[in-house]
Design a protein around this motif. Sequence first.
Motif, short mmCIF file in Angstrom:
data_model
loop_
_atom_site.label_atom_id
_atom_site.label_comp_id
_atom_site.label_asym_id
_atom_site.label_seq_id
_atom_site.Cartn_x
_atom_site.Cartn_y
_atom_site.Cartn_z
N GLU A 53 0.85 -1.19 0.00
CA GLU A 53 0.00 0.00 0.00
C GLU A 53 0.89 1.24 0.00
OE1 GLU A 53 -2.50 -0.38 3.48
OE2 GLU A 53 -3.33 -2.30 2.76
N ASP A 54 0.34 2.37 -0.41
CA ASP A 54 1.13 3.61 -0.35
C ASP A 54 1.26 4.03 1.12
OD1 ASP A 54 -1.00 6.33 -0.22
OD2 ASP A 54 -1.68 4.25 -0.23
N ASP A 55 2.13 5.01 1.36
CA ASP A 55 2.42 5.40 2.74
C ASP A 55 1.19 5.89 3.49
OD1 ASP A 55 5.78 6.68 2.02
OD2 ASP A 55 4.97 4.66 2.30
N PHE A 98 -4.14 3.51 -1.15
CA PHE A 98 -4.15 2.66 -2.34
C PHE A 98 -3.39 1.37 -2.07
CE2 PHE A 98 -5.71 6.21 -4.61
CZ PHE A 98 -5.01 7.33 -4.16
N ARG A 99 -3.77 0.29 -2.78
CA ARG A 99 -3.02 -0.97 -2.71
C ARG A 99 -2.87 -1.49 -4.14
NH1 ARG A 99 -6.49 -4.51 -0.04
NH2 ARG A 99 -6.03 -3.45 1.91
N PHE A 100 -1.66 -1.94 -4.48
CA PHE A 100 -1.44 -2.47 -5.83
C PHE A 100 -2.45 -3.57 -6.10
CE2 PHE A 100 1.94 0.06 -6.86
CZ PHE A 100 3.12 -0.14 -6.19
N TYR A 153 16.38 -6.84 -6.27
CA TYR A 153 15.02 -6.58 -5.81
C TYR A 153 14.91 -5.11 -5.43
CZ TYR A 153 17.41 -7.40 -1.31
OH TYR A 153 18.30 -7.36 -0.25
N THR A 154 13.67 -4.66 -5.29
CA THR A 154 13.44 -3.28 -4.85
C THR A 154 12.52 -3.32 -3.63
OG1 THR A 154 11.50 -3.07 -6.26
CG2 THR A 154 13.60 -2.31 -7.18
N ALA A 155 12.54 -2.23 -2.88
CA ALA A 155 11.63 -2.11 -1.74
C ALA A 155 11.45 -0.63 -1.43
CB ALA A 155 12.20 -2.85 -0.53
N ARG A 191 13.66 7.98 -6.89
CA ARG A 191 12.45 8.70 -6.46
C ARG A 191 11.34 8.40 -7.45
NH1 ARG A 191 12.05 13.70 -2.91
NH2 ARG A 191 9.98 12.74 -3.00
N TYR A 192 10.09 8.33 -6.99
CA TYR A 192 9.05 8.17 -7.98
C TYR A 192 8.32 9.47 -8.27
CZ TYR A 192 6.86 5.85 -3.83
OH TYR A 192 6.44 5.42 -2.59
N TYR A 193 7.85 9.56 -9.53
CA TYR A 193 7.18 10.73 -10.07
C TYR A 193 5.87 10.29 -10.72
CZ TYR A 193 11.50 13.40 -9.51
OH TYR A 193 12.59 14.06 -8.98
N THR A 208 -11.08 1.95 -8.66
CA THR A 208 -9.73 1.57 -9.07
C THR A 208 -9.01 2.76 -9.67
OG1 THR A 208 -10.39 -0.71 -9.48
CG2 THR A 208 -8.40 0.06 -10.61
N LEU A 209 -7.73 2.90 -9.35
CA LEU A 209 -6.88 3.93 -9.95
C LEU A 209 -6.09 3.24 -11.07
CD1 LEU A 209 -5.63 6.86 -9.61
CD2 LEU A 209 -3.84 5.73 -8.28
N TYR A 210 -6.26 3.69 -12.28
CA TYR A 210 -5.59 3.06 -13.42
C TYR A 210 -4.26 3.77 -13.66
CZ TYR A 210 -9.91 0.58 -13.91
OH TYR A 210 -10.99 -0.22 -13.64
N ALA A 220 -0.23 3.66 -15.31
CA ALA A 220 0.76 3.07 -16.21
C ALA A 220 2.13 3.42 -15.66
CB ALA A 220 0.60 3.61 -17.63
N TYR A 221 3.08 2.50 -15.81
CA TYR A 221 4.43 2.69 -15.27
C TYR A 221 5.43 2.65 -16.41
CZ TYR A 221 2.53 2.09 -10.59
OH TYR A 221 1.82 2.27 -9.42
N SER A 222 6.27 3.70 -16.49
CA SER A 222 7.28 3.76 -17.54
C SER A 222 8.18 2.52 -17.47
CB SER A 222 8.12 5.03 -17.34
OG SER A 222 9.11 5.11 -18.32
C1 LIG Z 1 -0.85 4.50 -6.40
O1 LIG Z 1 -1.02 3.27 -5.74
C2 LIG Z 1 0.04 2.82 -4.99
C3 LIG Z 1 -0.13 1.56 -4.40
C4 LIG Z 1 0.90 1.05 -3.61
C5 LIG Z 1 2.09 1.75 -3.41
C6 LIG Z 1 2.25 2.99 -4.00
C7 LIG Z 1 3.51 3.79 -3.78
C8 LIG Z 1 4.69 2.99 -4.32
N1 LIG Z 1 5.30 2.20 -3.56
N2 LIG Z 1 5.02 3.17 -5.66
C9 LIG Z 1 6.08 2.52 -6.22
O2 LIG Z 1 6.74 1.66 -5.64
C10 LIG Z 1 6.43 2.91 -7.62
C11 LIG Z 1 6.35 4.23 -8.02
C12 LIG Z 1 6.74 4.55 -9.34
C13 LIG Z 1 7.21 3.54 -10.19
N3 LIG Z 1 7.27 2.24 -9.78
C14 LIG Z 1 6.88 1.93 -8.53
O3 LIG Z 1 6.95 0.62 -8.11
C15 LIG Z 1 6.92 -0.38 -9.12
C16 LIG Z 1 8.28 -1.07 -9.13
C17 LIG Z 1 8.51 -1.84 -7.84
N4 LIG Z 1 7.41 -2.77 -7.58
C18 LIG Z 1 6.11 -2.09 -7.49
C19 LIG Z 1 5.79 -1.34 -8.78
C20 LIG Z 1 1.23 3.53 -4.81
#
Ligand SMILES: COc1cccc(CC(=N)NC(=O)c2cccnc2OC2CCNCC2)c1
Length: 385
Positions: A70-72, A76-78, A170-172, A184-186, A304-306, A308-310
């Motif tokens: 989830e975000d901080d 939201f939750r992936f 891995y990432t965290a 940093r994320y944008y 749902t929040l749609y 896209a990730y670069s």
């Molecule tokens: C907007 O909904 C979210 C739901 C859960 C977490 C976050 C914040 C977050 N933790 N964002 C990222 O990790 C992130 C922000 C920008 C780009 N890639 C990302 O993560 C990717 C890569 C790592 N695995 C998760 C997806 C946002």
Amino acid sequence: KKHAFWDTQPMPHGQQSDLPEGPIVPNKNPDEIRSEPYNMPTGFEWSTLDIMDPVQREELYTLLANNYVEDDDALFRFDYSKEFLEWALTPPGYSTELLLGVRATSSKKLIAFISAVPANVKVQSTSRLDVVEINFLCVHKKLRAKRLAPVLIKEITRRVNQTGVFQAVYTAGVVLPVPVASARYYHRSLNPKKLVRVGFSRLNPRMTMARMQKLYKVPDTPKHDLIPMTEEHVDGVHKLLSAYLESKFLLHVNFSKEDVAHWLLPRTGVVDSYVLVDEQDKTKVTDMVSFYHLPSTILGKDDTLYAAYSYYNVATTMSLLDLMRDALILANSTGTDVFNALNLMENDTFLEELKFGKGDGNLQYYVYNWSCPSMKASDVGIVLL
Ligand SMILES: COc1cccc(CC(=N)NC(=O)c2cccnc2OC2CCNCC2)c1
């Protein structure tokens, strides 16, 4: 005793500057590796997941949809889709043995998971290193205090070591010993009305919603003749992407052609890739842009929040800025509310100009059992899912 578990792991512990670049713990022979699985707490058992079985794929989907990152602000939750999980977990050379679940012995319910998929990477002066990419570490919310994550990590490490691999990437979102890089994320708003409505964005007090929509409006069609990538472009994309990664970054995947086909051929609602081909030679790819689709559940709402990730982008006949402007247009046309990017690779050259806002967090990159000097985000050429 900052990290009871991580301080026992082969990661640089502050002295990485004087260690030579390379493994922290030397590679082991197969017979030196523990042959039996680590013990689980009573009432839980190991259970590898056959992701190609729709029933087991649904179980993993449900575990993650209810218990993953989830975000901080816990807004939201992936919400990784089932098709996304099949894609992410079945690259060339994957093994079901490394799609490791934990079930409650009584109910057989899937209550935890971790995955490892194979990759070959360059990391600084080591041009070819077999690693695994670790992802989707998840423990059910109700079982968080049972210290299951350290056992999952030790068991997946044991199984990966048995395949002769001793490093992992891995990432965290959290800082553990010791990141190789911090990104940093944008975020770039595409549907500001929705983003404000769900609390992802705030309306600037001095701005009306109409003004905000105008600010983030993008055209309906891209400026350049980008076409969806197909099989016939695999060789051209492999050549373009490999040369680009090799020339610019200290940490990147050495993609095979099979890897390129798996990771970049478009999959509806999962990953989109577009190419620009040379007019004279249609198999020559001069530019490419790609992004993956990772929606998020809006907690407490049935919405749902749609996003896209670069992913991987290479510009040679135009600026990366021009190419990414088209990426926003293409993502917007697939119903994306927000386009996310990290400040990796050369992304700093377009983030501000294309009106990305800085996110509220960092994504830490790690290389397990590898000592090497840390690197800048712009030295990192690997995007994990
Ligand atoms: C907007 O909904 C979210 C739901 C859960 C977490 C976050 C914040 C977050 N933790 N964002 C990222 O990790 C992130 C922000 C920008 C780009 N890639 C990302 O993560 C990717 C890569 C790592 N695995 C998760 C997806 C946002």
